[in-house]
Design a protein around this motif. Structure first.
Motif, PDB file in Angstrom:
ATOM      1  N   ALA A   2       0.828  -1.269   0.061  1.00 38.39           N
ATOM      2  CA  ALA A   2      -0.120  -0.019  -0.199  1.00 38.39           C
ATOM      3  C   ALA A   2       0.964   1.123   0.055  1.00 38.39           C
ATOM      4  CB  ALA A   2      -0.923   0.064   1.294  1.00 38.39           C
ATOM      5  N   SER A 131      -8.545  -3.250   2.136  1.00 36.42           N
ATOM      6  CA  SER A 131      -7.556  -3.698   1.225  1.00 36.42           C
ATOM      7  C   SER A 131      -7.327  -2.425   0.294  1.00 36.42           C
ATOM      8  CB  SER A 131      -7.819  -4.867   0.449  1.00 36.42           C
ATOM      9  OG  SER A 131      -9.066  -4.578  -0.415  1.00 36.42           O
ATOM     10  N   GLU A 132      -8.392  -1.547   0.327  1.00 41.04           N
ATOM     11  CA  GLU A 132      -8.105  -0.444  -0.811  1.00 41.04           C
ATOM     12  C   GLU A 132      -7.588   0.922  -0.065  1.00 41.04           C
ATOM     13  OE1 GLU A 132      -8.562  -0.559  -4.211  1.00 41.04           O
ATOM     14  OE2 GLU A 132      -8.954  -2.702  -3.779  1.00 41.04           O
ATOM     15  N   GLU A 165      -2.320  -9.323   4.044  1.00 40.39           N
ATOM     16  CA  GLU A 165      -3.334  -8.478   3.315  1.00 40.39           C
ATOM     17  C   GLU A 165      -2.721  -7.245   2.901  1.00 40.39           C
ATOM     18  OE1 GLU A 165      -3.555 -10.184   6.259  1.00 40.39           O
ATOM     19  OE2 GLU A 165      -5.651 -10.870   6.580  1.00 40.39           O
ATOM     20  N   TYR A 166      -1.632  -6.723   3.701  1.00 40.52           N
ATOM     21  CA  TYR A 166      -1.093  -5.404   3.459  1.00 40.52           C
ATOM     22  C   TYR A 166      -0.220  -5.466   2.086  1.00 40.52           C
ATOM     23  CZ  TYR A 166       1.773  -1.375   3.619  1.00 40.52           C
ATOM     24  OH  TYR A 166       2.605  -0.151   3.414  1.00 40.52           O
ATOM     25  N   SER A 169      -2.370  -5.673  -1.046  1.00 40.39           N
ATOM     26  CA  SER A 169      -3.462  -4.412  -0.989  1.00 40.39           C
ATOM     27  C   SER A 169      -2.968  -3.094  -2.199  1.00 40.39           C
ATOM     28  CB  SER A 169      -3.558  -3.734   0.441  1.00 40.39           C
ATOM     29  OG  SER A 169      -2.213  -2.886   0.699  1.00 40.39           O
TER      30      SER A 169
END
Length: 576
Positions: A2, A131-132, A165-166, A169
Motif C-alpha cells: 500500500a 484492502s483499498e 493482506e497489506y 493491498s
C-alpha cells in the motif's frame, strides 16, 4: 504493497526528502532502536512508573490477537495535570516562514539527541482495515514510554497481524507514516506552549511525519496518526471524517419498513456531543423495528471514497470516554487498556473506576466486538448528521439546500469539553470546529468541496442539537434527552417525519407537529421556535449566532476559494 517507504516514495529525487522526514527516518533506522511487538510493549509497560496493573482481564480475543500472555490484565496509565489533548501545542511545519522552520528543526534535532540518550523502541502498524485503504505506520519512543507504544498498537493494527493482506493491498501514492514521541522533552523557550512543561506537536502532513514532545496523553499519538491518515486520504480525493457511521438493512422487517432496504447514517461531532451514543446505540433505545440488521463501521474515524462511493475504516478499536460506565457495566468485558482512571479494591481485586471520579476525560480502548456486527467498509452515507451545541436550534433540522447543509458543517458550533486541555473559561465559550474535525491540516475549502460533492450525490443532511433548546434564555433551556435524539434518529431512518419550512432560516426545515408528536408527545410545543419565551432576545441571539458563523467562514482560509465562500455565506442568513 500500500503506502510507500521513504526510499520508494522519494527515490526519483532523494534531495526532495523533507528534513522532518529525514530526521524521523534516521532515528527509525538506527539499529539500536529495538523493534517491539505488542506483547513486548505490554511487558515493558507493566514496569512503567506511571502505569498501574489492574485485575481486570483484557478481553480474551483481543489478548490472543495481540499475542499477550495468558491472564494478561488491563493496564491503567495515569497522568497529572494534563488528561486531554492540547491544541495550543500544535505547530504546522508547512505553514511556517523560513526562519521559524530553521529554528524548530534545530530544536527537534536537539530533542532527538536527548531522546537517544535513553533506550529507544519502535513498532510497526497498519492504519486502515480495507484492502483499498492501508497505510504502514511506525512509532518511535523511549522504553519508559512503552505504554503509549502498546496503546498505539492496540488502537491501530500490529503489522504482523495484517502483513499478508497489506502486501497484497492497493498501492497508494503516499509515504508511510512516522510518529516520534518523547514525554520527557524539556526546553525553556516561550515559543512553545508550556503547561507545567514545554509541549510540541509538530505536524508535517506532506512528509507524513509527526513529533509529539512533552506530551504524555495517548490521544496525542492517536489523533496525530489519524491526522496524517485523513490527510493522505484527502490527497486521493476522499473525504476525511471525524465521525461515526453505521448501516442498516431493513429488508428483514416484516412490516412497511421492509421496502426501505439499506440505509447508512453518519454522525459528526466533537467528544461529548453524542457521536458515539448515536453511532453505537444497539436499537436506538427500542425505537427500531424487529428484523432490522445493523452493522457499524466505526464511531470516530473513517474516510468516504467519493469515486467508489463507499466508506472505509481506519481503526479496529474504540477509544471511548468512560464517564458513563460504572463498575459492572457490560462494556468492561471488551476492555483492552485504560488511562487516567481511579482504581478501587473490590473484594481483593483492583479494578478501574470509570465515571471520571479521579479526573475528567477517563478513557479506555475497547475491542470493536463491543459494537456487535461491524464491517471494514460500508455504503456511501445516505444520511449525514451534524451534532451541534447551539441553544437556539431545535433538536433536529433537515436541510433541503446543499449550500446551507455544508455551511452548517463548515461552521459547526459547539463547546469544548474535558477531552481537551483548555482552561475553565475556554470550556464556557462557543467555538467553531469545521466538520467537527480539529485535526484538519489542509485548507478548509477542500473539506467544503468534498462534502458538497457528498450532498450532491444523494446524501440528505440533518443537524441535531445535543445541548438543550432555548426556553426562556440562553441558559434556561428545555433539555434534549438522548432518548429523544435517538427516537428522532430512528424517525429519519424510517421516513416517519413530515417537514415544514422553518421561516427563520431559508433552506432549513423542522418536523410538523402532527408527525413528531405521534412519536414524541408534546415535542412540538416544547421545542417550537415560534413560541419561545423572550422571543425578541431569542431572535437576537439566533441572528448573532448565524452572523458569527458567517464571520468565521469569511475570516477562514475558505477565502482561497472565493466562489465557495460566497455560496456558503449567502446561505447562512436568518430572515427574521
Amino acid at each position: 504493497m500500500a503506502s510507500k517507504s521513504t526510499y520508494e516514495f522519494y527515490k526519483d529525487d532523494l534531495k526532495s526528502i523533507p528534513p522532518t522526514r529525514a530526521m524521523a527516518e534516521t532515528l527509525a533506522c538506527d539499529p539500536r532502536v529495538r523493534t517491539v511487538s505488542a506483547a513486548d510493549a505490554y511487558e515493558l509497560a507493566r514496569r512503567q512508573k506511571d502505569v498501574i496493573e489492574t485485575d481486570m482481564p483484557i478481553y480474551p480475543p483481543a489478548a490472543k490477537r495481540l499475542g499477550l500472555p495468558g491472564g494478561a490484565t488491563v493496564l491503567n496509565n495515569v497522568h497529572g495535570r494534563i488528561v486531554g489533548r492540547t491544541a495550543q501545542a500544535r505547530r504546522f511545519f508547512n505553514r511556517m516562514p523560513g526562519s521559524e522552520k530553521r529554528k524548530v528543526l534545530g530544536d527537534v534535532r536537539e530533542a532527538l539527541v536527548g531522546l537517544r540518550e535513553r533506550p529507544c523502541i519502535k513498532a510497526h502498524a497498519i492504519v486502515g482495515l480495507d484492502s483499498e485503504m492501508m497505510i504502514k505506520a511506525t512509532i518511535v519512543a523511549s522504553e519508559d514510554d512503552a505504554i503509549n507504544v502498546f496503546n498505539w498498537l492496540v488502537n491501530f493494527t500490529p503489522y504482523e497481524e495484517l502483513a499478508q493482506e497489506y502486501e497484497a493491498s492497493a498501492v497508494l501514492p503516499v509515504p508511510d507514516i512516522i510518529v516520534v514521541g518523547d514525554n520527557r522533552w524539556t526546553i525553556r523557550d516561550p515559543y512553545y506552549h508550556d503547561e507545567g512543561g514545554a509541549q510540541l506537536a509538530l505536524v508535517d502532513e506532506e512528509a507524513n511525519v509527526m513529533f509529539n514532545f512533552g506530551m504524555r496523553y495517548f490521544g496525542e499519538r492517536k489523533k496525530g496518526t489519524l491526522t496524517l491518515a485523513w490527510t493522505s486520504g484527502m490527497r486521493l480525493g476522499w473525504a476525511a471524517c471525524h465521525g461515526g457511521i453505521k448501516e442498516f438493512d431493513f429488508s428483514g422487517c416484516a412490516n412497511q419498513h421492509k421496502s426501505i432496504g439499506k440505509r447508512s447514517i453518519a454522525f459528526f461531532g466533537l467528544s461529548g456531543t453524542g457521536k458515539s451514543s448515536h453511532t453505537n446505540a444497539a436499537d436506538n433505545d427500542g425505537t427500531l423495528p424487529e428484523g432490522v440488521n445493523k452493522v457499524v463501521l466505526h464511531d470516530d474515524a473513517f474516510q468516504i471514497d467519493r469515486e467508489a462511493r463507499v466508506c472505509r475504516v481506519w481503526e479496529p478499536t474504540l477509544f471511548d470516554k468512560t464517564d458513563s460506565r460504572p463498575l459492572g457495566h457490560p462494556d468492561w468485558e471488551y476492555c483492552i487498556s485504560v488511562m487516567n482512571h481511579g482504581v478501587i479494591n473490590v473484594e481483593g481485586k483492583v479494578l478501574p473506576l470509570g465515571q471520571d471520579l479521579r479526573n475528567p476525560n477517563g478513557r479506555a480502548l475497547f475491542d470493536r466486538d463491543l459494537l456487535g456486527k461491524y464491517v471494514n467498509r460500508c455504503r456511501f452515507p445516505d444520511l449525514v448528521c451534524w451534532l451541534t451545541k447551539d441553544t437556539t436550534l431545535p433538536p433536529i433540522l433537515r436541510f433541503d439546500n446543499h449550500e446551507l447543509a455544508v455551511a452548517m458543517g463548515a461552521s459547526l458550533m459547539t463547546r469544548r469539553n474535558h477531552a481537551e486541555n483548555v482552561s475553565e473559561e475556554e470550556l464556557k465559550k462557543l467555538v467553531f470546529i469545521p466538520f467537527a474535525n480539529p485535526f484538519r491540516v489542509y485548507p478548509l475549502w477542500k473539506d467544503v468541496a468534498a462534502f458538497l460533492d457528498v450532498m450532491e450525490h444523494g446524501a440528505q443532511c440533518f443537524c441535531f442539537n445535543s445541548v438543550g433548546f432555548w426556553k426562556h434564555s440562553d441558559s434556561d433551556l428545555a433539555p434534549i434527552p438522548l432518548k429523544t435524539s435517538l427516537t428522532l434518529q430512528s424517525a429519519i431512518l424510517l421516513n416517519q417525519l413530515e417537514w415544514r419550512d422553518w421561516d427563520l432560516l431559508s433552506g432549513a426545515q423542522i418536523p410538523t407537529a402532527e408527525s413528531v408528536d405521534a412519536l414524541l408527545p408534546g415535542f412540538a410545543e416544547m421545542y417550537n421556535p415560534d413560541s419561545v419565551e423572550a422571543r425578541e432576545s431569542y431572535i437576537s441571539t439566533l441572528t448573532d449566532r448565524f452572523a458569527q458563523r458567517r464571520r468565521y467562514l469569511e475570516l477562514s482560509d475558505l477565502n482561497e476559494s472565493p466562489e465557495l465562500l460566497v455560496r456558503l455565506v449567502k446561505a447562512l442568513k436568518i430572515t427574521a
